[in-house]
Design a protein around this motif. Structure first.
Motif, PDB file in Angstrom:
ATOM      1  N   LEU A 123       2.273   2.842  -9.394  1.00  0.00           N
ATOM      2  CA  LEU A 123       1.274   3.287 -10.362  1.00  0.00           C
ATOM      3  C   LEU A 123       1.794   4.432 -11.214  1.00  0.00           C
ATOM      4  O   LEU A 123       1.616   4.443 -12.447  1.00  0.00           O
ATOM      5  N   ALA A 124       2.470   5.383 -10.588  1.00  0.00           N
ATOM      6  CA  ALA A 124       3.027   6.516 -11.336  1.00  0.00           C
ATOM      7  C   ALA A 124       4.031   6.047 -12.390  1.00  0.00           C
ATOM      8  O   ALA A 124       4.034   6.546 -13.513  1.00  0.00           O
ATOM      9  N   ASP A 151       0.829  -1.213   0.000  1.00  0.00           N
ATOM     10  CA  ASP A 151       0.000   0.000   0.000  1.00  0.00           C
ATOM     11  C   ASP A 151       0.862   1.261   0.000  1.00  0.00           C
ATOM     12  O   ASP A 151       0.561   2.222  -0.705  1.00  0.00           O
ATOM     13  N   TRP A 168       2.380   1.696  -3.498  1.00  0.00           N
ATOM     14  CA  TRP A 168       1.433   1.698  -4.596  1.00  0.00           C
ATOM     15  C   TRP A 168       1.477   2.957  -5.448  1.00  0.00           C
ATOM     16  O   TRP A 168       1.500   2.872  -6.676  1.00  0.00           O
ATOM     17  N   ASP A 169       1.462   4.128  -4.844  1.00  0.00           N
ATOM     18  CA  ASP A 169       1.435   5.374  -5.628  1.00  0.00           C
ATOM     19  C   ASP A 169       2.656   5.490  -6.539  1.00  0.00           C
ATOM     20  O   ASP A 169       2.534   5.885  -7.700  1.00  0.00           O
ATOM     21  N   GLU A 170       3.823   5.129  -6.015  1.00  0.00           N
ATOM     22  CA  GLU A 170       5.039   5.189  -6.835  1.00  0.00           C
ATOM     23  C   GLU A 170       4.987   4.159  -7.965  1.00  0.00           C
ATOM     24  O   GLU A 170       5.362   4.454  -9.106  1.00  0.00           O
TER      25      GLU A 170
END
Length: 75
Positions: free
Chosen positions: A69-70, A62, A65-67
């Motif tokens: 996805l980016a 979690d 995740w942002d990294e």
């Protein structure tokens, strides 16, 4: 995917997100450098992973995740 795979796919224009634990960051950078991709950067998560529970691994995922996805959706 491995650093080798990540570099290969990035060279083909396919975004990747190679994930390594902090303990293996130096090795990942060395491998990327050997492949002529010294600027290739993996997503780094804390080490160790093996003794973690499924729930603890989910927390790591979690947080990363942002990294991930980016990197996979960049143009």
């Amino acid at each position: 995917c491995s650093v080798h795979d990540g570099v290969f796919f990035e060279d083909q224009g396919i975004p990747t997100a190679t994930i390594v634990s902090a303990e293996f960051l130096k090795a990942a950078r060395s491998q990327a450098e050997a492949l002529g991709a010294g600027d290739y950067k993996p997503v780094v998560v804390p080490h160790p992973i093996q003794p973690l529970t499924r729930e603890e691994v989910q927390v790591l995922a979690d947080k990363a995740w942002d990294e991930i996805l980016a990197r996979l959706t960049r143009s």
